[in-house]
Design a protein around this motif. Sequence first.
Motif, PDB file in Angstrom:
ATOM      1  N   ILE A  61       4.268   5.693  -5.475  1.00 53.39           N
ATOM      2  CA  ILE A  61       3.937   5.554  -7.026  1.00 53.39           C
ATOM      3  C   ILE A  61       2.935   6.475  -7.845  1.00 53.39           C
ATOM      4  O   ILE A  61       3.254   7.518  -8.571  1.00 53.39           O
ATOM      5  CB  ILE A  61       4.065   4.253  -7.529  1.00 53.39           C
ATOM      6  CG1 ILE A  61       5.545   3.422  -7.383  1.00 53.39           C
ATOM      7  CG2 ILE A  61       3.605   4.048  -9.100  1.00 53.39           C
ATOM      8  CD1 ILE A  61       5.380   1.952  -7.643  1.00 53.39           C
ATOM      9  N   ILE A  62       1.645   6.320  -7.103  1.00 56.59           N
ATOM     10  CA  ILE A  62       0.678   7.273  -7.484  1.00 56.59           C
ATOM     11  C   ILE A  62       1.021   8.749  -7.298  1.00 56.59           C
ATOM     12  O   ILE A  62       0.699   9.627  -8.420  1.00 56.59           O
ATOM     13  CB  ILE A  62      -0.693   6.889  -6.954  1.00 56.59           C
ATOM     14  CG1 ILE A  62      -1.113   5.584  -7.552  1.00 56.59           C
ATOM     15  CG2 ILE A  62      -1.639   8.112  -7.263  1.00 56.59           C
ATOM     16  CD1 ILE A  62      -2.232   4.836  -6.568  1.00 56.59           C
ATOM     17  N   SER A  63       1.494   9.120  -6.072  1.00 51.03           N
ATOM     18  CA  SER A  63       1.934  10.358  -5.904  1.00 51.03           C
ATOM     19  C   SER A  63       3.023  11.089  -6.780  1.00 51.03           C
ATOM     20  O   SER A  63       3.084  11.995  -7.318  1.00 51.03           O
ATOM     21  CB  SER A  63       2.656  10.798  -4.620  1.00 51.03           C
ATOM     22  OG  SER A  63       1.352  10.212  -3.591  1.00 51.03           O
ATOM     23  N   THR A 110       0.801  -1.328  -0.011  1.00 50.62           N
ATOM     24  CA  THR A 110      -0.030  -0.177   0.047  1.00 50.62           C
ATOM     25  C   THR A 110       1.047   1.083   0.054  1.00 50.62           C
ATOM     26  O   THR A 110       0.794   2.285  -0.801  1.00 50.62           O
ATOM     27  CB  THR A 110      -0.839   0.106   1.364  1.00 50.62           C
ATOM     28  OG1 THR A 110      -1.742  -1.221   1.207  1.00 50.62           O
ATOM     29  CG2 THR A 110      -1.743   1.268   1.292  1.00 50.62           C
ATOM     30  N   VAL A 165       3.796   9.942  -9.770  1.00 50.72           N
ATOM     31  CA  VAL A 165       3.127  10.007 -11.351  1.00 50.72           C
ATOM     32  C   VAL A 165       2.207  11.507 -11.154  1.00 50.72           C
ATOM     33  O   VAL A 165       2.379  12.073 -12.308  1.00 50.72           O
ATOM     34  CB  VAL A 165       2.280   8.718 -11.708  1.00 50.72           C
ATOM     35  CG1 VAL A 165       1.492   8.788 -12.925  1.00 50.72           C
ATOM     36  CG2 VAL A 165       3.124   7.671 -11.647  1.00 50.72           C
ATOM     37  N   TYR A 166       1.499  11.347 -10.268  1.00 47.50           N
ATOM     38  CA  TYR A 166       0.437  12.617 -10.195  1.00 47.50           C
ATOM     39  C   TYR A 166       1.345  14.026 -10.326  1.00 47.50           C
ATOM     40  O   TYR A 166       1.079  15.101 -10.942  1.00 47.50           O
ATOM     41  CB  TYR A 166      -0.311  12.719  -8.933  1.00 47.50           C
ATOM     42  CG  TYR A 166      -1.248  13.888  -8.738  1.00 47.50           C
ATOM     43  CD1 TYR A 166      -2.490  13.844  -9.480  1.00 47.50           C
ATOM     44  CD2 TYR A 166      -0.822  14.925  -7.978  1.00 47.50           C
ATOM     45  CE1 TYR A 166      -3.311  14.962  -9.710  1.00 47.50           C
ATOM     46  CE2 TYR A 166      -1.785  16.200  -7.795  1.00 47.50           C
ATOM     47  CZ  TYR A 166      -2.925  15.933  -8.627  1.00 47.50           C
ATOM     48  OH  TYR A 166      -3.695  17.138  -8.560  1.00 47.50           O
ATOM     49  N   THR A 224       2.552   1.623  -3.238  1.00 47.84           N
ATOM     50  CA  THR A 224       1.477   2.136  -4.440  1.00 47.84           C
ATOM     51  C   THR A 224       1.263   3.620  -4.311  1.00 47.84           C
ATOM     52  O   THR A 224       0.879   4.194  -5.423  1.00 47.84           O
ATOM     53  CB  THR A 224       0.297   1.046  -4.329  1.00 47.84           C
ATOM     54  OG1 THR A 224       0.666  -0.178  -4.236  1.00 47.84           O
ATOM     55  CG2 THR A 224      -0.785   1.625  -5.231  1.00 47.84           C
ATOM     56  N   LEU A 225       0.954   3.844  -3.019  1.00 46.87           N
ATOM     57  CA  LEU A 225       0.589   5.273  -2.721  1.00 46.87           C
ATOM     58  C   LEU A 225       1.843   6.233  -3.060  1.00 46.87           C
ATOM     59  O   LEU A 225       1.627   7.394  -3.850  1.00 46.87           O
ATOM     60  CB  LEU A 225       0.252   5.548  -1.332  1.00 46.87           C
ATOM     61  CG  LEU A 225      -0.912   4.917  -0.839  1.00 46.87           C
ATOM     62  CD1 LEU A 225      -1.024   5.249   0.575  1.00 46.87           C
ATOM     63  CD2 LEU A 225      -2.297   5.798  -1.662  1.00 46.87           C
TER      64      LEU A 225
END
Length: 113
Positions: free
Chosen positions: A14-16, A8, A18-19, A11-12
């Motif tokens: 990587i999402i941050s 988790t 990318v954003y 994943t958070l």
Amino acid sequence: MIYRIIITFITLLIISIVYLSTVGIQTNKFNSKIINQIKQIEPNVDLNLKEVSAKLDLFNFGLKAETFDSDLLYQDKIIKLKNIRTYISLRSIIDNSFALTEVNLSTKSLKIR
């Protein structure tokens, strides 16, 4: 249980990343620092900046900052700017020195006499 927490978290993260690399953030925190850096280059210039959009540049370890529709005041003349783009090194932000390495100004149409 620990694996789920680690997955988790990754994943958070990587999402941050990318954003921040694609969309970025809107902020006013860089305005005064950008104005001070520009004044060190040319003391007779005043800038009126709007919100700055900052995007993460992972390959160069920095931020690409951009603002639109700003005004530049030089020798009592207002020059309407289309945008200002600059690159800020993350290393300089971490070291608390805030160094701009590139500044690109694009003006709106100007009447030349």
